[in-house]
Design a protein around this motif. Structure first.
Motif, PDB file in Angstrom:
ATOM      1  N   LEU A   5      -9.026   2.644 -11.604  1.00 44.21           N
ATOM      2  CA  LEU A   5      -8.047   2.144 -10.636  1.00 44.21           C
ATOM      3  C   LEU A   5      -8.722   1.830  -9.312  1.00 44.21           C
ATOM      4  N   VAL A   6      -8.162   0.871  -8.601  1.00 42.60           N
ATOM      5  CA  VAL A   6      -8.432   0.683  -7.184  1.00 42.60           C
ATOM      6  C   VAL A   6      -7.106   0.917  -6.496  1.00 42.60           C
ATOM      7  N   ALA A   7      -7.130   1.777  -5.471  1.00 42.21           N
ATOM      8  CA  ALA A   7      -5.873   2.164  -4.832  1.00 42.21           C
ATOM      9  C   ALA A   7      -6.060   2.352  -3.335  1.00 42.21           C
ATOM     10  N   ARG A   8      -4.984   2.154  -2.608  1.00 41.38           N
ATOM     11  CA  ARG A   8      -4.950   2.566  -1.209  1.00 41.38           C
ATOM     12  C   ARG A   8      -4.499   4.031  -1.232  1.00 41.38           C
ATOM     13  N   TYR A   9      -5.354   4.904  -0.757  1.00 42.11           N
ATOM     14  CA  TYR A   9      -5.060   6.336  -0.756  1.00 42.11           C
ATOM     15  C   TYR A   9      -4.904   6.796   0.685  1.00 42.11           C
ATOM     16  N   ARG A  10      -3.882   7.588   0.921  1.00 45.94           N
ATOM     17  CA  ARG A  10      -3.699   8.112   2.276  1.00 45.94           C
ATOM     18  C   ARG A  10      -3.321   9.582   2.212  1.00 45.94           C
ATOM     19  N   ASN A  11      -3.719  10.298   3.261  1.00 44.72           N
ATOM     20  CA  ASN A  11      -3.255  11.664   3.468  1.00 44.72           C
ATOM     21  C   ASN A  11      -3.221  11.920   4.966  1.00 44.72           C
ATOM     22  N   GLU A  12      -2.692  13.067   5.347  1.00 44.69           N
ATOM     23  CA  GLU A  12      -2.522  13.368   6.762  1.00 44.69           C
ATOM     24  C   GLU A  12      -3.832  13.750   7.448  1.00 44.69           C
ATOM     25  N   THR A  13      -4.890  13.977   6.668  1.00 46.60           N
ATOM     26  CA  THR A  13      -6.187  14.320   7.244  1.00 46.60           C
ATOM     27  C   THR A  13      -6.989  13.076   7.606  1.00 46.60           C
ATOM     28  N   TRP A  14      -7.101  12.138   6.673  1.00 42.91           N
ATOM     29  CA  TRP A  14      -8.004  10.994   6.830  1.00 42.91           C
ATOM     30  C   TRP A  14      -7.293   9.675   7.077  1.00 42.91           C
ATOM     31  N   GLY A  15      -5.976   9.637   6.966  1.00 42.47           N
ATOM     32  CA  GLY A  15      -5.283   8.356   7.075  1.00 42.47           C
ATOM     33  C   GLY A  15      -5.387   7.601   5.759  1.00 42.47           C
ATOM     34  N   GLU A  16      -5.473   6.271   5.847  1.00 43.74           N
ATOM     35  CA  GLU A  16      -5.494   5.451   4.632  1.00 43.74           C
ATOM     36  C   GLU A  16      -6.857   4.805   4.427  1.00 43.74           C
ATOM     37  N   MET A  17      -7.289   4.749   3.177  1.00 44.23           N
ATOM     38  CA  MET A  17      -8.536   4.067   2.828  1.00 44.23           C
ATOM     39  C   MET A  17      -8.411   3.467   1.433  1.00 44.23           C
ATOM     40  N   ARG A  18      -9.215   2.462   1.182  1.00 39.62           N
ATOM     41  CA  ARG A  18      -9.260   1.841  -0.147  1.00 39.62           C
ATOM     42  C   ARG A  18     -10.209   2.677  -1.001  1.00 39.62           C
TER      43      ARG A  18
END
Length: 107
Positions: free
Chosen positions: A74-87
């Motif tokens: 998969l290629v996904a936009r992943y986000r969390n409250e620590t790092w924000g969003e990244m591809r």
């Protein structure tokens, strides 16, 4: 454009993404083999510690942009409250109906 989790081709990967996005630790662990392993940006990590920090305690969420034909890459936009969003890219090794290993990193 994003691919909804219920449109993912591999059933184990589909269950992984759904559990991750809903913050359901029990369902997430249930889709993994008992000896599952993982890596982040090429380095093996402690799966339980990593998922707690990067997914569950930081409210991780994945929006899938593309998948391989078998649904295990998969290629996904992943986000969390620590790092924000990244591809990110995700590669899954499936044994039976469970995930034995996943490798993730920036795409």
């Amino acid at each position: 454009m994003t691919i909804r989790p219920d449109q993912l081709n591999d059933p184990a990967v589909r269950a992984f993404v759904k559990a991750l996005n809903s913050g359901d630790r029990d369902a997430f662990l249930a889709v993994l083999t008992p000896d599952a392993t993982m890596s982040d940006d090429g380095s093996d990590r402690d799966l339980v510690a990593w998922t707690d920090k990067e997914i569950f305690s930081s409210r991780g969420h994945m929006e899938v942009e593309s998948q391989s034909a078998d649904g295990r890459d998969l290629v996904a936009r992943y986000r969390n409250e620590t790092w924000g969003e990244m591809r990110t890219k995700w590669k899954f090794t499936v044994q039976g109906e469970k995930i034995a290993r996943f490798d993730t990193g920036q795409a």
